[in-house]
Design an enzyme around this catalytic site. Structure first.
Site, short mmCIF file in Angstrom:
data_model
loop_
_atom_site.label_atom_id
_atom_site.label_comp_id
_atom_site.label_asym_id
_atom_site.label_seq_id
_atom_site.Cartn_x
_atom_site.Cartn_y
_atom_site.Cartn_z
N TRP A 17 23.25 -86.72 19.62
CA TRP A 17 24.27 -86.86 18.57
C TRP A 17 23.86 -87.91 17.55
O TRP A 17 23.24 -88.92 17.91
CB TRP A 17 25.56 -87.30 19.24
CG TRP A 17 26.60 -87.89 18.34
CD1 TRP A 17 26.69 -89.18 17.94
CD2 TRP A 17 27.69 -87.19 17.73
NE1 TRP A 17 27.79 -89.34 17.12
CE2 TRP A 17 28.42 -88.13 16.98
CE3 TRP A 17 28.13 -85.86 17.75
CZ2 TRP A 17 29.56 -87.79 16.26
CZ3 TRP A 17 29.27 -85.53 17.04
CH2 TRP A 17 29.98 -86.49 16.29
N ASP A 20 27.00 -92.28 11.74
CA ASP A 20 26.69 -93.08 10.54
C ASP A 20 25.21 -93.48 10.39
O ASP A 20 24.62 -93.97 11.35
CB ASP A 20 27.45 -94.40 10.56
CG ASP A 20 28.90 -94.27 10.94
OD1 ASP A 20 29.37 -93.14 11.12
OD2 ASP A 20 29.54 -95.32 11.08
C1 FRU Z 1 32.46 -94.53 11.25
C2 FRU Z 1 32.57 -95.30 12.55
C3 FRU Z 1 32.41 -96.78 12.33
C4 FRU Z 1 31.96 -97.26 13.69
C5 FRU Z 1 31.06 -96.13 14.11
C6 FRU Z 1 31.04 -95.89 15.58
O1 FRU Z 1 32.11 -93.18 11.45
O2 FRU Z 1 33.81 -95.02 13.18
O3 FRU Z 1 33.59 -97.41 11.90
O4 FRU Z 1 31.27 -98.47 13.65
O5 FRU Z 1 31.53 -94.97 13.45
O6 FRU Z 1 30.15 -94.87 15.89
#
Ligand code: FRU
Length: 469
Positions: A17, A20
């Site tokens: 997976w 971000d």
């Molecule tokens: C955004 C988020 C961030 C967090 C990360 C965790 O997509 O929710 O706020 O740090 O993904 O995977």
């Protein structure tokens, strides 16, 4: 068996997976990109920092995981998003978040290729939300920059039942942080619901004299939860950002949590996560899930609005180009002979239109499925209509139309730049109207292109075949 939905020229994780993009940085002559990565499964969770390296911003080499999950209570939900900066002592520093407890942690590397990371002995460097910033439910995703000889940091925050905020901190050494106040925040309760949501992944920088604040806003009170990226531009007095312009950054439903690289020659290059637009139970059977947008250059137009375009480096991926202009033959037949699902398509229309104009992609010969990219001048919208993207009933695949405001005068010319890469669609217009989404046609034979609207108004079409990265 080859996977018809896996992009060929967009970044995907080797397996597992991704969400971000994290901490893009130019280091020792190469570009590094990290990302939220679950190496073992194709669902969110168990988050590591994946790592890839590139010489040209478009072709990436996978590297071993940069930050794994230490076996301690602090990291029991993994290593969440953050940033990577070059410190004065010659090290690269990652600041990342943990969840429950919400903290900011620090790790450093002095490798030329950023392979090995040492965590700070006194992690976390920030533990929980400062008293002055309460109440807030979330606190995560540090983004750091240099300002007047100090480090500054913006952190995403907000409450699920009110609004989002970006909190501002300062430090001299990336270790001791002082809370300065709220850099920016969303509308009060009862304000425009369009802007409602907690703020994740803030980005903040200056272009000429204008400041840009980009946040990923998550509203869990909408059904289904609404995740969209907001771009604000305005002024900043050292503590507080005042927006003059507010708009969405990309109006598609797949685009979230962008990150930015500021290059030495003053460019601002953005990547975002393109989530799957099919449910995670389909994802369980997959080898990979999630990918990145192409690198996009971000600039401001004359009104201070944020405009994105594919970075010129992407042109290196063109392997074969064919161009249609009036005189080359009948356009519909020409398009029919040029099918494909890993293409860049440039389409220009003359002004003086009558009705909707656009292009259907991934079209089946028998008309049973196609995805329509359409500019509707009467409604002032650019649309990607996915109602017929997939033949048959597949409730777990998104079929909603996504749209961006694109007001043009009735007689204006129009230029669409479309990147189609298996299940990825990114559409640029040279204006703030920008759309990215995902499609999953049922049949691998659905590769046709079909013009929408009168062909007399088309000025030129170029179709580029693209190299796999
Ligand atoms: C955004 C988020 C961030 C967090 C990360 C965790 O997509 O929710 O706020 O740090 O993904 O995977």
């Amino acid at each position: 068996m080859s996977d018809p939905y896996r992009p060929r020229y967009h970044f995907t994780p080797p397996r597992g997976w991704m969400n971000d993009p994290n901490g893009p940085i130019h280091w020792c002559g190469r570009y590094h990109l990290f990302y939220q990565h679950n190496p073992d499964q194709t669902v969110w969770g168990n988050l590591h920092w994946g790592h890839a390296v590139s010489d040209d911003l478009v072709r990436w080499q996978h590297m071993p995981v940069a930050l794994g999950i230490p076996d301690d209570d602090l990291h029991r939900h993994g290593v969440w998003s953050g940033c990577c900066v070059a410190d004065d002592d010659g090290s690269a520093a990652i600041l990342y978040s943990t969840h429950d407890p919400s903290t900011v942690c620090l790790a450093r590397s002095t490798d030329d290729d950023l392979r090995t990371w040492t965590r700070h002995a006194d992690n976390p460097v920030i533990l929980g939300l400062p008293e002055a910033a309460r109440p807030s439910d979330i606190f995560r995703d540090p983004y750091c920059w240099r300002e007047r000889g100090e480090w500054r940091m913006a952190i995403g925050a907000g409450s699920w039942d009110s609004n989002g905020a970006a909190l501002l901190f300062r430090s001299h050494d990336l270790q001791k942080w002082e809370y300065l106040g709220r850099l920016g925040e969303g509308p009060e309760e009862g304000g425009e619901t369009e802007w409602r949501g907690v703020w994740e992944c803030p980005l903040f920088w200056k272009i000429d004299d204008t400041y840009v604040l980009i946040v990923s806003s998550l509203d869990i009170r909408s059904d289904p939860p609404r995740a969209r990226v907001l771009a604000m531009t305005g002024s900043y007095d050292g503590i507080r950002f005042e927006p003059r312009v507010r708009e969405r950054l990309d109006y598609g439903d797949a685009f979230y949590a962008p990150n930015v690289l500021h290059t030495e020659n003053g460019r601002h290059i953005v990547w975002a996560w393109l989530r799957e637009c099919r449910s995670e139970d389909v994802g369980e059977q997959l080898v990979w899930a999630g990918c990145l947008t192409l690198p996009r250059v971000l600039h401001l137009d004359r009104d201070g609005r944020v405009v994105m375009a594919a970075a010129p480096e992407v042109e290196q991926l063109r392997t074969f180009t064919q161009t249609w202009e009036p005189g080359v033959g009948e356009l519909a037949a020409w398009l029919k002979a040029r099918a494909g699902v890993s293409l860049e398509i440039e389409l220009t229309w003359h002004g003086g239109r009558s009705g909707p104009r656009g292009l259907a992609v991934c079209a089946a010969e028998d008309g049973s499925e196609e995805t329509r990219i359409v500019h509707d001048p009467d409604r002032g919208l650019l649309l990607i209509d996915r109602s017929d993207s997939r033949a048959g009933e597949t409730p777990s695949v998104h079929s909603q139309t996504v749209s961006a405001p694109l007001a043009t005068r009735a007689d204006s010319p129009l230029e669409l730049r479309i990147f189609l890469d298996q299940s990825v669609l990114e559409v640029f217009t040279g204006t703030t109207a920008c759309l990215s989404t995902r499609i999953y046609p049922a049949h691998t034979s659905s590769i046709g292109l079909r013009l929408i609207g009168a062909s007399e108004q088309v000025k030129a079409v170029s179709i580029h075949e693209m190299a796999a990265i």
